[in-house]
Design an enzyme around this catalytic site. Sequence first.
Site, PDB file in Angstrom:
ATOM      1  N   ASP A 161      41.286  41.335  44.369  1.00 52.44           N
ATOM      2  CA  ASP A 161      41.512  39.959  43.932  1.00 52.44           C
ATOM      3  C   ASP A 161      41.778  39.066  45.131  1.00 52.44           C
ATOM      4  OD1 ASP A 161      41.377  40.017  40.993  1.00 52.44           O
ATOM      5  OD2 ASP A 161      43.023  41.452  41.177  1.00 52.44           O
ATOM      6  N   ASP A 187      38.732  40.996  32.595  1.00 54.31           N
ATOM      7  CA  ASP A 187      39.814  41.090  33.584  1.00 54.31           C
ATOM      8  C   ASP A 187      41.040  40.351  33.056  1.00 54.31           C
ATOM      9  OD1 ASP A 187      41.378  41.213  35.858  1.00 54.31           O
ATOM     10  OD2 ASP A 187      39.974  40.106  37.142  1.00 54.31           O
TER      11      ASP A 187
HETATM   12  C1  DX5 Z   1      44.201  38.068  37.666  1.00 57.38           C
HETATM   13  C2  DX5 Z   1      43.397  39.059  38.437  1.00 57.38           C
HETATM   14  C3  DX5 Z   1      43.381  40.419  37.804  1.00 57.38           C
HETATM   15  C4  DX5 Z   1      44.727  41.106  37.682  1.00 57.38           C
HETATM   16  C5  DX5 Z   1      44.620  42.083  36.561  1.00 57.38           C
HETATM   17  O1  DX5 Z   1      43.938  36.807  38.126  1.00 57.38           O
HETATM   18  O2  DX5 Z   1      42.052  38.633  38.541  1.00 57.38           O
HETATM   19  O3  DX5 Z   1      42.429  41.262  38.438  1.00 57.38           O
HETATM   20  O4  DX5 Z   1      45.120  41.749  38.859  1.00 57.38           O
HETATM   21  O5  DX5 Z   1      45.864  42.628  36.307  1.00 57.38           O
HETATM   22  P1  DX5 Z   1      46.362  43.035  34.835  1.00 57.38           P
HETATM   23  O6  DX5 Z   1      45.448  44.138  34.350  1.00 57.38           O
HETATM   24  O7  DX5 Z   1      47.762  43.505  35.062  1.00 57.38           O
HETATM   25  O8  DX5 Z   1      46.270  41.817  33.960  1.00 57.38           O
HETATM   26 ZN    ZN Z   2      40.499  40.138  39.173  1.00 58.39          ZN
END
Ligand code: DX5
Ligand code: ZN
Length: 224
Positions: free
Chosen positions: A33, A177
């Site tokens: 990310d 996501d």
């Molecule tokens: C949020 C990110 C995600 C996040 C997902 O903006 O793009 O990739 O890290 O984490 P979880 O699965 O905990 O929502």
């Molecule tokens: Zn992400």
Amino acid sequence: MKVSPSILATRLTRLGEVLEKLKSPPVDYIHLDIMDAHFVPPLTFGEQLAEAVRSETEIPLDVHLMVESPEKEVPKYLPLEPEILTFHYEASGAPIRLAEKIRHAGVKAGLALKPSTPIQVVEDLYPYFDLFLIMTVEPGYYGQSLLSNSWARLKQFGDIRQRMAEFSDQRCLLQVDGGVSDKNIGRLAEAGVDIVVAGAFVFQGGDPNLQVEILKENAKLTLS
Ligand code: DX5
Ligand code: ZN
């Protein structure tokens, strides 16, 4: 169903140890990310850390750019040869041109949509991308809950994907996501999701490889 663990949810000071433990299978990709403190409030990491991750693991990279100027940032990530390079629809002035550049480098081009962006845009852009990332939380943070508007949006995507099959054999991948867990993975599988990103569920609940297996097992049970 493939799983792409988001390392944002790891203890970042222990990243090396975490990467060493991740096994493929069951882990299919490593989700990075990239946040620039403009498109989303936080600043996470950039191409140097992505390169460090690349050198520590054989698992393919899935790069998610949450940045204001993807045109400037994409060229920094292509040399890392990720499997997937995704940027946001909302941030790009010329998404088709940028997708062509990514594909030209032999990388899968992904387009991400925030939870309030009409799914309809997929219809016009479908031929130019390999993957669409439907955000199921507002981007910026791990550990949020999946938004309830996601189900109708995934259905809309499925309808578009079906319609597009009339025009070409190309089948774009559907990735989600945000807020993915063992509680909703079955329904995501039924909605036709090909790849889930998972942060908190994978890294904040015991052995990450086992957590990924739990997601895959639950998806399989629902589909069988
Ligand atoms: C949020 C990110 C995600 C996040 C997902 O903006 O793009 O990739 O890290 O984490 P979880 O699965 O905990 O929502
Ligand atoms: Zn992400």
